[in-house]
Design a protein around this motif. Structure first.
Motif, short mmCIF file in Angstrom:
data_model
loop_
_atom_site.label_atom_id
_atom_site.label_comp_id
_atom_site.label_asym_id
_atom_site.label_seq_id
_atom_site.Cartn_x
_atom_site.Cartn_y
_atom_site.Cartn_z
N PHE A 112 -9.81 0.04 9.66
CA PHE A 112 -10.35 -0.85 10.68
C PHE A 112 -11.55 -0.17 11.32
O PHE A 112 -11.42 0.92 11.89
N ALA A 113 -12.69 -0.79 11.19
CA ALA A 113 -13.92 -0.26 11.78
C ALA A 113 -14.18 1.17 11.35
O ALA A 113 -14.65 2.00 12.12
N GLY A 114 -13.86 1.47 10.08
CA GLY A 114 -14.12 2.79 9.54
C GLY A 114 -13.08 3.83 9.89
O GLY A 114 -13.24 5.00 9.53
N SER A 115 -12.01 3.44 10.54
CA SER A 115 -10.95 4.38 10.92
C SER A 115 -9.65 4.00 10.21
O SER A 115 -9.29 2.83 10.15
N SER A 116 -8.97 4.99 9.66
CA SER A 116 -7.75 4.75 8.88
C SER A 116 -6.52 4.71 9.78
O SER A 116 -6.41 5.48 10.74
N CYS A 117 -5.58 3.82 9.47
CA CYS A 117 -4.31 3.75 10.17
C CYS A 117 -3.23 3.36 9.17
O CYS A 117 -3.52 2.91 8.06
N VAL A 118 -1.97 3.56 9.56
CA VAL A 118 -0.85 3.23 8.69
C VAL A 118 0.01 2.19 9.40
O VAL A 118 0.39 2.36 10.55
N LEU A 119 0.31 1.11 8.68
CA LEU A 119 1.15 0.03 9.21
C LEU A 119 2.42 -0.05 8.38
O LEU A 119 2.37 0.04 7.15
N ALA A 120 3.57 -0.21 9.05
CA ALA A 120 4.85 -0.32 8.35
C ALA A 120 5.64 -1.49 8.92
O ALA A 120 5.68 -1.69 10.14
N LEU A 121 6.27 -2.26 8.04
CA LEU A 121 7.01 -3.45 8.43
C LEU A 121 8.48 -3.32 8.06
O LEU A 121 8.82 -2.65 7.07
N SER A 122 9.34 -3.97 8.81
CA SER A 122 10.77 -3.96 8.54
C SER A 122 11.09 -4.83 7.33
O SER A 122 10.27 -5.62 6.85
N ALA A 123 12.32 -4.68 6.83
CA ALA A 123 12.74 -5.44 5.65
C ALA A 123 12.68 -6.94 5.88
O ALA A 123 12.29 -7.72 5.00
N ALA A 124 13.08 -7.39 7.09
CA ALA A 124 13.06 -8.83 7.39
C ALA A 124 11.65 -9.39 7.29
O ALA A 124 11.45 -10.51 6.79
N TRP A 125 10.68 -8.64 7.77
CA TRP A 125 9.29 -9.10 7.73
C TRP A 125 8.77 -9.11 6.30
O TRP A 125 8.15 -10.06 5.84
N ALA A 126 9.03 -8.01 5.56
CA ALA A 126 8.55 -7.93 4.19
C ALA A 126 9.15 -9.04 3.32
O ALA A 126 8.45 -9.66 2.52
N ALA A 127 10.44 -9.30 3.49
CA ALA A 127 11.11 -10.34 2.71
C ALA A 127 10.53 -11.71 3.03
O ALA A 127 10.31 -12.54 2.13
N ALA A 128 10.26 -11.97 4.30
CA ALA A 128 9.70 -13.27 4.69
C ALA A 128 8.33 -13.49 4.07
O ALA A 128 7.96 -14.63 3.73
N LEU A 129 7.56 -12.42 3.91
CA LEU A 129 6.23 -12.54 3.34
C LEU A 129 6.28 -12.96 1.87
O LEU A 129 5.59 -13.89 1.44
N ILE A 130 7.09 -12.25 1.09
CA ILE A 130 7.04 -12.47 -0.36
C ILE A 130 7.95 -13.61 -0.83
O ILE A 130 7.74 -14.16 -1.90
N GLN A 131 8.94 -13.99 -0.02
CA GLN A 131 9.83 -15.07 -0.43
C GLN A 131 9.11 -16.41 -0.52
O GLN A 131 9.56 -17.32 -1.22
N GLN A 132 7.96 -16.52 0.17
CA GLN A 132 7.22 -17.78 0.11
C GLN A 132 6.68 -18.04 -1.30
O GLN A 132 6.34 -19.17 -1.65
#
Length: 223
Positions: free
Chosen positions: A72-92
Motif C-alpha cells: 500500500f503506497a509503496g509500503s509492505s504489510c501482512v494481512l491474515a484472515l480467520s477460517a470463517a472469512w476465508a471460507a466465505a470468500l471462496i465458497q461463492q
C-alpha cells in the motif's frame, strides 16, 4: 390460568464494575479515528452484513487461515484472515479450503478477489501459512486486529482480521480506502451535538499529580 407479563421475561439487571470496561490506551487521535470508522461502516461479506471493532489483545483471537502480503503506497504489510472469512470468500465459487493448496489459493485471490481491490492496494502473495511469505515477513511489524459482528444483533460472526504493519505505516489512510467498499455508512445519532465522537467508557491509568479536584463519582471527559 395465570397471566404472563413482558416483565417476566426481562433480562436481569447487572451492575457495571471497572472490570466490565475495556482498557483505553491513550494514543487518542488514531484510536478515536479507528473507533469512529468502525462504528459507522457496514460491510456485506458473503451476503452477511457486518461491522468491525478493534481488538487490543491480538493473542486472544483464533489462528489465521489465509495470509496475504500486500503493498500500500509503496509500503509492505501482512494481512491474515480467520477460517470463517476465508471460507466465505471462496465458497461463492463452489470451492472449499480443503481442496486448495498455496498455488490455487494465490491464483484465486489474484483473479477473483484482488481484482476488486481499491486502486493503490496491491496483492503480492497469498498462502495458507505465514512461513510461505518468508522468514522475515512479520519482522519489525506491529500487530493490529479487528473482529466482526453481525450488524443486526451485534453477535460475533467469526470474521477476524490481523494486520501487521511497519513503523509509520498509514493505517488510517488504508482504512479510509477500504472503507469505500462499505455497503453503508451510518450517521451518528449524536452527530448534531457539539462534542467529539466517539465517546468511550474505559479504564485508564494516569499519575495522581495529573488529576486535581476530582472525587469519587465524578465523570471525566477526555477529548
Amino acid at each position: 390460568m395465570s397471566t404472563m407479563h413482558s416483565s417476566d421475561f426481562s433480562a436481569p439487571i447487572k451492575a457495571l464494575t471497572l472490570d466490565d470496561l475495556p482498557v483505553c490506551k491513550l494514543n487518542s487521535s488514531q484510536n478515536n479515528a479507528m473507533l469512529t470508522w468502525c462504528s459507522r461502516r457496514i460491510f456485506s461479506i458473503g451476503g452477511v452484513d457486518l461491522q468491525f471493532e478493534p481488538v487490543s489483545d491480538v493473542n486472544s483471537l483464533s489462528p489465521s487461515t489465509l495470509w496475504m502480503q500486500l503493498d500500500f503506497a509503496g509500503s509492505s504489510c501482512v494481512l491474515a484472515l480467520s477460517a470463517a472469512w476465508a471460507a466465505a470468500l471462496i465458497q461463492q465459487d463452489g470451492w472449499t479450503l480443503d481442496a486448495m493448496d498455496d498455488l490455487s489459493l494465490d491464483m484465486w485471490c489474484r483473479v477473483r478477489w484482488a481484482s476488486h481491490f481499491p486502486t493503490g492496494l496491491i496483492l503480492m502473495q497469498s498462502c495458507f501459512n505465514v512461513e510461505s511469505l518468508g522468514p522475515m515477513a512479520l519482522e519489525g511489524k506491529t500487530p493490529l486486529a479487528w473482529i466482526g459482528r453481525h450488524a443486526s444483533s451485534q453477535e460475533l460472526s467469526g470474521h477476524e482480521l490481523h494486520l501487521w504493519t511497519p513503523d509509520h505505516f498509514p493505517v488510517q489512510a488504508l482504512a479510509e480506502l477500504v472503507g469505500q467498499q462499505a455497503k453503508a455508512v451510518l450517521t451518528s445519532p449524536l452527530s448534531g451535538l457539539p462534542i467529539t465522537l466517539p465517546m468511550v467508557a474505559a479504564r485508564w491509568c494516569v499519575d495522581a499529580e495529573d488529576l486535581m479536584d476530582l472525587a469519587v463519582g465524578d465523570l471525566l471527559l477526555i477529548g
